[in-house]
Design a protein around this motif. Structure first.
Motif, mmCIF file in Angstrom:
data_model
loop_
_atom_site.group_PDB
_atom_site.id
_atom_site.type_symbol
_atom_site.label_atom_id
_atom_site.label_comp_id
_atom_site.label_asym_id
_atom_site.label_seq_id
_atom_site.Cartn_x
_atom_site.Cartn_y
_atom_site.Cartn_z
ATOM 1 N N VAL A 239 0.790 -1.179 0.104
ATOM 2 C CA VAL A 239 -0.010 -0.099 -0.079
ATOM 3 C C VAL A 239 0.946 1.297 0.026
ATOM 4 O O VAL A 239 0.619 2.054 -0.832
ATOM 5 C CB VAL A 239 -0.983 0.108 1.330
ATOM 6 C CG1 VAL A 239 -1.775 1.203 1.350
ATOM 7 C CG2 VAL A 239 -1.980 -1.164 0.952
ATOM 8 N N LYS A 240 1.945 1.284 0.958
ATOM 9 C CA LYS A 240 2.927 2.101 0.669
ATOM 10 C C LYS A 240 3.550 2.473 -0.480
ATOM 11 O O LYS A 240 3.528 3.791 -1.072
ATOM 12 C CB LYS A 240 3.992 1.863 1.625
ATOM 13 C CG LYS A 240 5.240 2.886 1.912
ATOM 14 C CD LYS A 240 4.915 4.065 2.841
ATOM 15 C CE LYS A 240 6.162 4.796 3.166
ATOM 16 N NZ LYS A 240 7.104 4.980 2.208
ATOM 17 N N ALA A 241 3.807 1.369 -1.270
ATOM 18 C CA ALA A 241 4.221 1.717 -2.616
ATOM 19 C C ALA A 241 3.168 2.704 -3.543
ATOM 20 O O ALA A 241 3.601 3.640 -4.356
ATOM 21 C CB ALA A 241 4.585 0.522 -3.170
ATOM 22 N N GLY A 242 2.025 2.467 -3.384
ATOM 23 C CA GLY A 242 1.071 3.213 -4.182
ATOM 24 C C GLY A 242 0.772 4.501 -3.728
ATOM 25 O O GLY A 242 0.678 5.571 -4.236
ATOM 26 N N GLN A 243 1.124 4.699 -2.307
ATOM 27 C CA GLN A 243 1.008 6.162 -1.801
ATOM 28 C C GLN A 243 2.387 7.020 -2.214
ATOM 29 O O GLN A 243 2.082 8.062 -2.585
ATOM 30 C CB GLN A 243 0.883 5.933 -0.128
ATOM 31 C CG GLN A 243 -0.340 5.687 0.429
ATOM 32 C CD GLN A 243 -0.100 5.109 1.944
ATOM 33 O OE1 GLN A 243 0.939 4.715 2.336
ATOM 34 N NE2 GLN A 243 -1.241 4.821 2.319
ATOM 35 N N ASP A 244 3.534 6.305 -2.213
ATOM 36 C CA ASP A 244 4.652 7.013 -2.639
ATOM 37 C C ASP A 244 4.394 7.540 -4.230
ATOM 38 O O ASP A 244 4.696 8.623 -4.507
ATOM 39 C CB ASP A 244 5.845 6.017 -2.459
ATOM 40 C CG ASP A 244 6.292 5.964 -1.070
ATOM 41 O OD1 ASP A 244 5.777 6.747 -0.216
ATOM 42 O OD2 ASP A 244 7.087 4.973 -0.773
ATOM 43 N N LEU A 245 3.601 6.531 -4.824
ATOM 44 C CA LEU A 245 3.696 6.690 -6.473
ATOM 45 C C LEU A 245 2.644 8.072 -6.580
ATOM 46 O O LEU A 245 2.851 8.811 -7.408
ATOM 47 C CB LEU A 245 2.938 5.493 -7.106
ATOM 48 C CG LEU A 245 2.526 5.910 -8.522
ATOM 49 C CD1 LEU A 245 3.593 6.128 -9.311
ATOM 50 C CD2 LEU A 245 1.725 4.559 -8.990
ATOM 51 N N LYS A 246 1.521 7.867 -5.565
ATOM 52 C CA LYS A 246 0.563 9.131 -5.967
ATOM 53 C C LYS A 246 1.162 10.308 -5.637
ATOM 54 O O LYS A 246 1.006 11.304 -6.377
ATOM 55 C CB LYS A 246 -0.616 8.838 -4.748
ATOM 56 C CG LYS A 246 -1.867 9.141 -5.367
ATOM 57 C CD LYS A 246 -3.049 8.527 -4.648
ATOM 58 C CE LYS A 246 -4.520 9.035 -4.383
ATOM 59 N NZ LYS A 246 -4.828 9.883 -5.543
ATOM 60 N N ALA A 247 2.079 10.512 -4.588
ATOM 61 C CA ALA A 247 2.681 11.583 -4.088
ATOM 62 C C ALA A 247 3.712 12.064 -5.242
ATOM 63 O O ALA A 247 3.690 13.406 -5.411
ATOM 64 C CB ALA A 247 3.551 11.373 -3.003
ATOM 65 N N PHE A 248 4.297 11.222 -5.922
ATOM 66 C CA PHE A 248 5.323 11.468 -6.913
ATOM 67 C C PHE A 248 4.433 11.864 -8.364
ATOM 68 O O PHE A 248 4.745 13.019 -8.779
ATOM 69 C CB PHE A 248 6.089 10.130 -7.370
ATOM 70 C CG PHE A 248 6.773 10.511 -8.576
ATOM 71 C CD1 PHE A 248 8.145 11.246 -8.222
ATOM 72 C CD2 PHE A 248 7.018 9.691 -9.688
ATOM 73 C CE1 PHE A 248 8.742 11.604 -9.115
ATOM 74 C CE2 PHE A 248 7.811 9.889 -10.638
ATOM 75 C CZ PHE A 248 9.106 10.898 -10.362
ATOM 76 N N ILE A 249 3.392 11.340 -8.659
ATOM 77 C CA ILE A 249 2.560 11.862 -9.445
ATOM 78 C C ILE A 249 2.010 13.039 -9.528
ATOM 79 O O ILE A 249 1.934 13.945 -10.313
ATOM 80 C CB ILE A 249 1.191 10.893 -9.873
ATOM 81 C CG1 ILE A 249 1.622 9.299 -10.141
ATOM 82 C CG2 ILE A 249 0.245 11.334 -11.167
ATOM 83 C CD1 ILE A 249 0.448 8.359 -10.407
ATOM 84 N N ASP A 250 1.717 13.664 -8.256
ATOM 85 C CA ASP A 250 1.314 14.913 -7.612
ATOM 86 C C ASP A 250 2.221 15.888 -8.054
ATOM 87 O O ASP A 250 1.915 17.079 -8.261
ATOM 88 C CB ASP A 250 0.840 14.961 -6.079
ATOM 89 C CG ASP A 250 -0.674 14.320 -6.208
ATOM 90 O OD1 ASP A 250 -1.166 13.861 -7.144
ATOM 91 O OD2 ASP A 250 -1.056 13.733 -4.946
ATOM 92 N N THR A 251 3.457 15.660 -8.137
ATOM 93 C CA THR A 251 4.453 16.588 -8.579
ATOM 94 C C THR A 251 4.483 16.842 -9.910
ATOM 95 O O THR A 251 5.248 17.767 -10.480
ATOM 96 C CB THR A 251 5.951 16.283 -8.049
ATOM 97 O OG1 THR A 251 6.184 15.034 -8.972
ATOM 98 C CG2 THR A 251 6.192 15.622 -6.581
ATOM 99 N N LYS A 252 3.692 16.239 -10.688
ATOM 100 C CA LYS A 252 3.574 16.320 -12.140
ATOM 101 C C LYS A 252 4.660 16.324 -12.961
ATOM 102 O O LYS A 252 5.132 17.381 -13.684
ATOM 103 C CB LYS A 252 2.689 17.590 -12.481
ATOM 104 C CG LYS A 252 1.442 17.801 -11.938
ATOM 105 C CD LYS A 252 0.415 18.842 -12.723
ATOM 106 C CE LYS A 252 -0.774 19.063 -12.237
ATOM 107 N NZ LYS A 252 -1.468 18.034 -11.557
ATOM 108 N N PRO A 253 5.557 15.016 -12.798
ATOM 109 C CA PRO A 253 6.545 14.992 -13.371
ATOM 110 C C PRO A 253 6.648 14.778 -14.967
ATOM 111 O O PRO A 253 7.556 14.695 -15.831
ATOM 112 C CB PRO A 253 7.373 14.087 -12.766
ATOM 113 C CG PRO A 253 6.460 13.137 -12.243
ATOM 114 C CD PRO A 253 5.267 13.998 -12.049
#
Lengths: 435, 334
Positions: A239-253
């Motif tokens: 679940v942590k992996a998905g949360q980290d991913l979501k945070a990363f996507i939110d930086t709009k890279p």
């Protein structure tokens, strides 16, 4: 009408039963002793996935011809089949029949586990001992319960392919080694008006690989090994992996519209964006050099600006920062294939043949003694990182098997599309494991 | 001559019954038995190859599909784990499958409502005499002749982000209308419906033109003499006579829409398809059967698709095609 249909069903059922009975027979043929090898003429059928004309296909033809020259009793019939067709339809159907090819492409992890459980593959633990030693840890992916069922000929880890010129222009001193540094690089790249990271989410797996890397950083090696062997995903690290991913996507890279962008082999793909100087980075495997070359407008410029660095670490996470995600291609012999099949398999992974394979530039070799064949600087840095990795985790969709893998990738893409949650990925994986 | 030999006029006698005077007078009963036998040999001889092919490649695989759909089966090794109708239950519990069903419904009704009026209008226009009529007929039919994959790739290139449609919109100052045509989850099904309409409307036009050529010219002339306008003639004479053709086209369109696969598969983005936004029952079947390697489940989806198409076909035949096919199928002669 109703009666007619019932009769047809009965016929179909009886035919099926007959086929099943036939399928269950056979097998258990005793192994020919070593001395019997190369005495009688045999024909080996070989299915590989180098179906397109090119150095890969030509090289396998040469390997087969060389082997026949060494052992005149062996004739090798080659069939090159496109990967998806080979893996999804042709091979499962051929293995189900009584006449599978003798030696064929084998994807390790969950796939080979299923094939071993169905008793399709030849146990080569004894015959291939020295080859396995020479290949090292990469060979583990083709093991099930400690027994060897196939050998890899290509293996590489994933990392970030990047444009050195753009990094310089953006004022990024060195390739990022942590995610903080990566986020910082993304900001700097946006400032010079380029797409920081190209992503081919349209094909699903290139997007899913970001989640895999977050999982690799969030989960311990033991958790990942257990998940692969038992398809159990209870550890909160998933679940942590998905949360980290979501945070990363939110930086709009990523570029706009990444959901519609294909992964590779197309000028409009993520590959095309990197190869033609529109994007600065792309997360991709070792094969990417060849793919970039097919879509670039200017090969010379590409060769000059392209670089590679390993996926950055996440500070304070449970995963091993030196672990890497990777994968390879291998071959296995069918259970009832003649003993010569194993000899040919061993020949394919011998250092000389591997060196020739590396020289084709289509992939990184696995055998020690073949390193000289790798000439491209970016590929050399991947080879070094692969050798230096403490643990190489096979692509998660392959490791968990197609069913879980497919459901997992779909659920990850839903996060990218903005209508999925980290929890739903794990739920989808658990549900698929039961299907 | 005719009066003395009436049998030559007997329509039932036909060529096989020579005039009574020439007919040999021996054992007519055995003669008839031999004829019946010959008739059966002919029936068996002529239909056996077709029946064998049909049974082998249609009925037997259907039986297999039904059988396999009752197993949890990943395609490795023979199916062994019998689970009854669980696969069917699973399908109807999967939101993506329900999305696929909804998309199929959109395509069925969307095709009928878009293609029908457009095709009818174009067909009525093309049925009039004017210069270049043949050229227009040809142009209307071109998209239908193109291969599905060609059409799919072509539209994919046009509709892709920064593709030619977006470029066109921007060049004429309508840049605000630019959309993620194939990636926006709310838009993609309508984009695909448009592509399907573009592809298949030519078929409806050709079918309707063929139907129009069967409408007797005298009726139109008679109506015109009675003072009916062109519009009135179309409305009250041509359209009712075109009924059977329209119904047959509706039938074909409906079945095709339920089973639509190739254009969707080629044009839509895999990620968007797997999120349900552009999946149809057929693409769902392939995605799950082959790519997720759920062979038993894929077979169950195939059976569901078959049953839905079959029931739709039966209902359509029963209620809408009844008069058109009278006598054409099983024994309902009157």
């Amino acid at each position: 009408m109703a009666l007619k249909r019932r009769v047809t069903t009965a016929i179909a059922l009886s035919i099926t039963t007959a086929l099943l009975a036939a399928g269950c027979g056979g097998g258990g043929e005793s192994e020919a002793p070593e001395s019997e090898l190369f005495k009688n003429p045999v024909t080996l059928t070989w299915w590989h996935n180098a179906s397109q004309d090119g150095p890969g296909k030509t090289y396998w033809e040469k390997v087969a011809a060389d082997f026949t020259a060494l052992h005149p009793t062996v004739t090798i019939e080659i069939e090159g089949i496109e990967t998806n067709q080979l893996q999804r339809t042709r091979l499962p159907a051929a293995l189900l029949s009584n006449d599978p090819p003798d030696i064929f492409q084998a994807w390790g992890g969950g796939e080979i586990r299923e094939q071993v459980e169905a008793d399709y593959l030849k146990d080569i633990t004894e015959q291939a001992k020295s080859e396995v030693d020479n290949i090292g840890s990469a060979a583990e992916i083709w093991q099930v319960d400690g027994k060897q069922y196939g050998l890899p000929y290509r293996m590489g880890i994933e990392g970030v392919w990047y444009n050195k010129d753009m990094f310089e222009r953006a004022g990024i001193a060195a390739p990022p080694t942590t995610f903080e540094e990566l986020n910082d690089a993304v900001t700097k790249l946006k400032a010079i008006n380029v797409i920081p990271i190209a992503l081919g989410a349209g094909d699903k797996w290139p997007a899913a690989h970001w989640w895999y890397n977050f999982a690799l950083r969030a989960c311990s090696v033991d958790t990942l090994k257990k998940a692969s062997a038992e398809t159990v995903f209870d550890d909160p690290c998933f679940v942590k992996a998905g949360q980290d991913l979501k945070a990363f996507i939110d930086t709009k890279p990523f570029q706009d519209n990444f959901i519609a962008t294909p992964g590779q082999n197309d000028p409009t793909s993520a590959n095309g964006l990197l190869a033609n100087g529109k994007a600065a980075m792309e997360l991709m495997g070792d094969w990417n050099k060849g793919s970039l070359e097919t879509v670039t407008n200017d090969k010379e410029a590409l060769d000059k600006f392209i670089g590679w660095f390993p996926v950055p670490a996440i500070s304070g996470s449970a995963g091993d920062p030196k672990a890497a995600l990777g994968g390879g291609d291998g071959f296995a012999c069918a259970k009832n294939a003649p003993g010569e099949c194993v000899e040919f398999l061993k020949y394919i992974v011998s250092p000389e043949v591997q060196k020739g394979y590396a020289q084709t530039g289509t992939g990184l070799p696995v055998a020690k003694g073949a390193e000289d064949g790798v000439q491209d600087p970016a590929l050399r840095s991947i080879l070094e990182a692969t050798t230096g990795a403490t643990y190489v985790q096979l692509w998660l969709d392959t490791a968990f098997g197609s069913t879980v893998g497919n459901a997992m990738n779909d659920a990850i893409v839903a996060i990218f599309a903005g209508n999925g949650t980290p929890e739903q990925v794990v739920e989808a994986m658990k549900a698929a494991a039961r299907k | 001559m005719t009066a003395t030999n009436p049998t030559t006029l007997d329509p039932a006698g036909g060529a096989s019954a020579p005039p009574a005077g020439l007919r040999p007078v021996r054992r007519p009963s055995k003669d008839r038995a031999a004829e019946t036998r010959r008739k059966w040999y002919e029936i068996i001889g002529l239909t056996t190859p077709a029946i064998v092919v049909y049974v082998t490649f249609v009925l037997v695989p259907m039986g297999f599909a039904l059988y396999y759909s009752l197993f949890r089966w990943r395609g490795v090794g023979p199916p062994t784990e019998y689970i009854g109708f669980d696969n069917y239950v699973m399908a109807f519990q999967d939101p993506i499958f329900l999305d696929a069903l909804r998309n199929n419904a959109i395509i069925v009704f969307g095709s009928l409502l878009l293609q029908g009026p457009v095709a009818l209008g174009v067909a009525l226009l093309l049925n009039r005499h004017f210069r270049g009529r043949t050229l227009f007929r040809l142009l209307a039919f071109v998209p239908y002749v193109l291969a599905e994959v060609t059409v799919g790739i072509m539209w994919k290139l046009i509709l892709t982000p920064n593709g030619s449609l977006d470029a066109l919109l921007q060049s004429i100052g309508l840049g605000g209308l630019v959309q993620a045509w194939l990636a926006d989850l709310d838009i993609v099904i309508w984009t695909l419906l448009f592509v399907l309409t573009w592809k298949y409307v030519g078929f409806a036009i050709i079918l309707l033109l063929a139907g129009l050529s069967n409408v007797p010219q005298e009726l139109n002339e008679a109506a015109a003499i009675d003072g009916a306008s062109w519009w009135q003639i179309q409305r009250h004479v041509t359209l009712p006579l075109l009924g059977p053709t329209i119904r047959i086209w509706m039938f074909l369109s409906m079945i095709g829409s339920l089973q639509v696969f190739d254009v969707i598969w080629v044009t839509s983005v895999p990620a968007v398809r797997s999120l349900g936004a552009s999946a149809t029952m057929a693409t769902y079947m392939v995605d799950n059967g082959f790519f997720a390697r759920l062979w038993g489940y894929g077979n169950a989806v195939a059976v569901i698709l078959f049953v839905i198409s079959f029931v739709a076909a039966l209902l359509f035949q029963r209620f809408l095609l009844r008069r058109d096919i009278q006598g054409a199928t099983t024994g309902r002669a009157n």
